[in-house]
Design an enzyme around this catalytic site. Structure first.
Site, PDB file in Angstrom:
ATOM      1  CD  GLN A   1      -9.230  -3.241  -7.374  1.00 45.60           C
ATOM      2  OE1 GLN A   1     -10.275  -3.565  -7.923  1.00 45.60           O
ATOM      3  NE2 GLN A   1      -9.072  -2.067  -6.806  1.00 45.60           N
TER       4      GLN A   1
ATOM      5  CG  ASP B   1     -11.351   5.942  -8.012  1.00 40.99           C
ATOM      6  OD1 ASP B   1     -10.462   5.990  -8.886  1.00 40.99           O
ATOM      7  OD2 ASP B   1     -11.778   4.872  -7.529  1.00 40.99           O
TER       8      ASP B   1
ATOM      9  CD  GLU C   1      -3.581   5.620  -9.594  1.00 45.95           C
ATOM     10  OE1 GLU C   1      -4.054   4.710 -10.321  1.00 45.95           O
ATOM     11  OE2 GLU C   1      -4.112   5.950  -8.532  1.00 45.95           O
TER      12      GLU C   1
ATOM     13  NE  ARG D   1      -3.793   0.293   0.334  1.00 48.64           N
ATOM     14  CZ  ARG D   1      -4.592   0.003  -0.713  1.00 48.64           C
ATOM     15  NH1 ARG D   1      -4.505   0.685  -1.849  1.00 48.64           N
ATOM     16  NH2 ARG D   1      -5.462  -0.990  -0.620  1.00 48.64           N
TER      17      ARG D   1
ATOM     18  CG  HIS E   1      -1.839   2.530  -8.057  1.00 51.09           C
ATOM     19  ND1 HIS E   1      -1.931   3.432  -7.018  1.00 51.09           N
ATOM     20  CD2 HIS E   1      -3.082   2.042  -8.233  1.00 51.09           C
ATOM     21  CE1 HIS E   1      -3.176   3.459  -6.589  1.00 51.09           C
ATOM     22  NE2 HIS E   1      -3.899   2.623  -7.315  1.00 51.09           N
TER      23      HIS E   1
ATOM     24  NE  ARG F   1      -2.644  -4.591  -6.932  1.00 51.13           N
ATOM     25  CZ  ARG F   1      -3.492  -3.824  -6.280  1.00 51.13           C
ATOM     26  NH1 ARG F   1      -3.150  -2.613  -5.907  1.00 51.13           N
ATOM     27  NH2 ARG F   1      -4.703  -4.245  -5.990  1.00 51.13           N
TER      28      ARG F   1
END
Ligand code: BG6
EC number: 5.1.3.15
Length: 277
Positions: free
Chosen positions: A70, A193, A252, A52, A148, A75
């Site tokens: 997701q 978002d 991003e 995170r 990201h 990652r």
């Protein structure tokens, strides 16, 4: 498996970049000892969950997926260190990371691929060069990709982001409604978002650490996602502190609102440069 393996690029002058092989996640970028990236105090380094913060590598899907995790598997898999950090004639430091298909990746996404991720640490810049190769003789595949990046900021409410004016965006906080950005600079004062499409090749974020500006330059990444969970959505994430949202902004660079379609025997290349101004 050593889940916490990290690779450090050290340019001298307390300018370093640290990459966790779990996801090839850039977990630290210090310029003159000043950290530029946000990593949650509650981030989990268990070699399973995505880290995170820092710069998780999103591939081959962005967002929820019916056939994998997701934001894809890149990652959450361990990457190879293809080329250990090496000082170039310029004094800059380079390292190369890679992944290719495995039983695990083919169980979710049944294609052969090879992905290389080259990082170069300069005095005030971090360069990212990405190449995806499709070695198949007959199968075409399509994918999304995104870096990201979580930037560390003293107060997200004071940041302005350029390079988004007049762009169409998908607002994920409003069930995917589509709008056009009227502002010349975007500011963030609530849960945000958004997938901005066909954005400028350059963004500047003001008021990052030490009141400086951060320049993002991107190539072959037509989209820019801007995300901050704000308090309510911070509370929904077990690996993100409730009080941390003012100290980060995700801007991003990606290829996410349309897929990259990669024909057999061909490669896709994209890159990003981050620069402290
Ligand atoms: C952003 C998405 O890129 O990533 C958001 O636009 C998502 O919708 C966020 O919430 C974080 O995703 P994750 O999987 O790391 O919690």
């Amino acid at each position: 498996m050593a889940a916490t393996s990290v690779v450090v690029l050290d340019r001298g002058n307390n300018t370093t970049c640290t990459i966790n092989l779990h996801g090839a996640t850039v977990v630290s970028w210090r310029v003159n000892n000043q950290e530029q990236l946000f990593v949650s105090k509650q981030a989990v380094f268990d070699g399973k969950k995505a880290i995170r913060g820092g710069i998780p590598f999103v591939f081959p899907q962005f967002g929820p997926s019916s056939f994998g995790p997701q934001h894809g598997f890149a990652r959450i898999v361990r990457w190879n260190l293809e080329k250990a950090p090496e000082r170039l004639a310029s004094g800059d430091v380079e390292a190369i990371f890679s992944i290719m298909d495995s039983d695990f990746t083919r169980s979710m996404w049944n294609y052969q691929f090879r992905l290389t991720y080259r990082l170069i640490l300069r005095e005030k810049e971090l360069h990212f060069n990405i190449a995806v190769y499709n070695p198949s003789k007959d199968l075409t595949f399509s994918f999304n990709m995104l870096l990201h990046t979580y930037f560390k900021v003293p107060d997200v409410r004071r940041c302005q982001i350029t390079g988004l004016q007049a762009c169409t965006f998908i607002d994920k906080t409003r069930e995917g409604a589509i709008y056009q950005e009227a502002r010349d600079v975007v500011t963030i004062n609530e849960w945000t978002d958004r997938i901005y499409q066909n954005t400028s090749q350059e963004h500047i974020i003001t008021n990052v650490v030490s009141g400086r500006k951060m320049r993002i330059q991107k190539y072959n990444f037509p989209d820019t996602v801007v995300w901050n969970p704000w308090l309510d959505h911070a509370k929904d994430m077990s690996d993100f502190g409730d009080d941390e949202y003012p100290n980060m902004v995700c801007v991003e660079a990606g290829h996410v609102s349309s897929p990259v379609i990669l024909l057999p025997g061909t490669a896709f290349e994209a890159s990003q440069i981050l620069q402290v101004m």
